[in-house]
Design a protein around this motif. Structure first.
Motif, short mmCIF file in Angstrom:
data_model
loop_
_atom_site.label_atom_id
_atom_site.label_comp_id
_atom_site.label_asym_id
_atom_site.label_seq_id
_atom_site.Cartn_x
_atom_site.Cartn_y
_atom_site.Cartn_z
N LYS A 72 0.82 -1.21 0.00
CA LYS A 72 0.00 0.00 0.00
C LYS A 72 0.86 1.26 0.00
O LYS A 72 0.53 2.24 -0.67
CB LYS A 72 -0.92 0.00 1.22
CG LYS A 72 -1.91 1.16 1.25
CD LYS A 72 -2.84 1.05 2.44
CE LYS A 72 -3.82 2.21 2.46
NZ LYS A 72 -4.74 2.11 3.63
N ARG A 75 2.15 1.86 -3.51
CA ARG A 75 1.08 2.34 -4.39
C ARG A 75 0.77 3.82 -4.12
O ARG A 75 0.56 4.61 -5.05
CB ARG A 75 -0.19 1.49 -4.22
CG ARG A 75 -0.03 0.07 -4.76
CD ARG A 75 -1.37 -0.63 -4.84
NE ARG A 75 -1.96 -0.85 -3.52
CZ ARG A 75 -1.72 -1.90 -2.76
NH1 ARG A 75 -0.88 -2.85 -3.18
NH2 ARG A 75 -2.30 -2.03 -1.58
N LYS A 76 0.76 4.19 -2.86
CA LYS A 76 0.51 5.59 -2.50
C LYS A 76 1.63 6.48 -3.00
O LYS A 76 1.38 7.58 -3.52
CB LYS A 76 0.38 5.72 -0.98
CG LYS A 76 0.03 7.12 -0.51
CD LYS A 76 -0.15 7.15 1.00
CE LYS A 76 -0.50 8.57 1.47
NZ LYS A 76 -0.67 8.61 2.94
N PRO A 106 -6.26 3.58 -6.91
CA PRO A 106 -5.57 3.03 -5.75
C PRO A 106 -6.07 3.52 -4.40
O PRO A 106 -5.87 2.85 -3.38
CB PRO A 106 -4.11 3.47 -5.98
CG PRO A 106 -4.00 3.60 -7.46
CD PRO A 106 -5.32 4.16 -7.88
N GLU A 107 -6.73 4.68 -4.38
CA GLU A 107 -7.21 5.22 -3.10
C GLU A 107 -8.69 4.94 -2.87
O GLU A 107 -9.25 5.35 -1.86
CB GLU A 107 -6.96 6.73 -3.06
CG GLU A 107 -5.47 7.09 -3.07
CD GLU A 107 -5.25 8.59 -2.90
OE1 GLU A 107 -6.24 9.34 -2.90
OE2 GLU A 107 -4.08 8.99 -2.77
#
Length: 256
Positions: A72, A75-76, A106-107
């Motif tokens: 995660k 990805r952020k 992604p969010e």
């Protein structure tokens, strides 16, 4: 700022993609990366957003140690490092607008992604990005109905919609005709100058690199052989960079 400190990359087959790379790239720079196929251009670009991991050394992007990012967090991080590819990397059977909106996926929760539920703010931002790229009229057209240049503009709009501080371009114009390639380079330069985005472009067309980038980094067999202003690149430098090499770079393959 992007900082490479003694960065090396060795592929599983033992090939050395990068060797002792030391670089600092300041915010707002437009950097052209040149060299022969297999020299390490793609490898360098793709370490910045973690598509290629670093085997040795340190790579820090805007204060973040890229090598430590997983899942995660990675990805952020990639939301702030946009990337455009030679093959555009679009979903061909959905509209241009939906392709740009994938920047915020992604969010989003799984439920919203499943049903394509985007916020009004996200839609406005996506439409504004398309407008800036001059293709707002194509928002509801399927991506596979666009020309190559238009598809590359959609890719650029997607990076704008995700508020990328850095835009990495991996051979973004090599599949385009000369006129369209120049138009896409004009777009990149405008984004750099008007929005202050840092741009790193891996490019085979030396004349375009020299015309648009303010700084040139030349790579040969995984090593930097020139780093300086584009205005100071001499024929002697180019002769050294493009002298025939026998090695090849695994990062240039399609799966990478």
């Amino acid at each position: 700022m992007i900082r490479f400190e003694g960065v090396g990359k060795i592929y599983p087959n033992g090939y050395q993609g990068l060797i002792d790379i030391n670089l600092e790239i300041q915010d707002g720079e437009f950097v052209g990366i040149i060299g022969t196929s297999g020299a390490g251009k793609s490898t360098l670009v793709r370490t910045i957003n973690g598509l290629n991991d670093v085997t040795s050394g340190n790579l820090v992007v805007n204060g973040t140690d890229v090598a430590k990012l997983k899942g995660k967090e990675l990805r952020k991080f990639r939301r702030k490092v946009g990337m455009i590819f030679q093959s555009y990397n679009l979903v061909p059977r959905i509209t241009v607008l939906k392709n740009v909106l994938t920047a915020v996926v992604p969010e989003m929760s799984f439920f919203k992604v499943l049903f394509g539920i985007f916020s009004k703010e996200d839609k406005i931002k996506a439409l504004e990005a398309l407008d800036r790229m001059g293709i707002l009229d194509k928002a509801y057209v399927r991506a596979d109905q666009l020309s190559g240049g238009q598809q590359q503009r959609v890719s650029l709009a997607r990076t704008l919609a995700q508020d990328s501080d850095i835009i990495l371009a991996d051979e973004p114009v090599s599949a385009l005709d000369p006129v369209t390639a120049k138009e896409v380079m004009d777009d990149l330069k405008r984004i750099n100058e008007e929005l202050g985005r840092t741009i790193l472009i891996n490019i085979h067309h030396v004349e375009l690199a020299l015309a648009y980038a303010s700084r040139i980094i030349a790579i040969k067999k995984g090593k930097i052989v020139y780093d300086g202003p584009s205005s100071e690149v001499t024929q002697k430098v180019l002769d050294e960079v493009y002298r025939k090499e026998e090695d090849s770079d695994p990062s240039t393959s399609e799966e990478n």
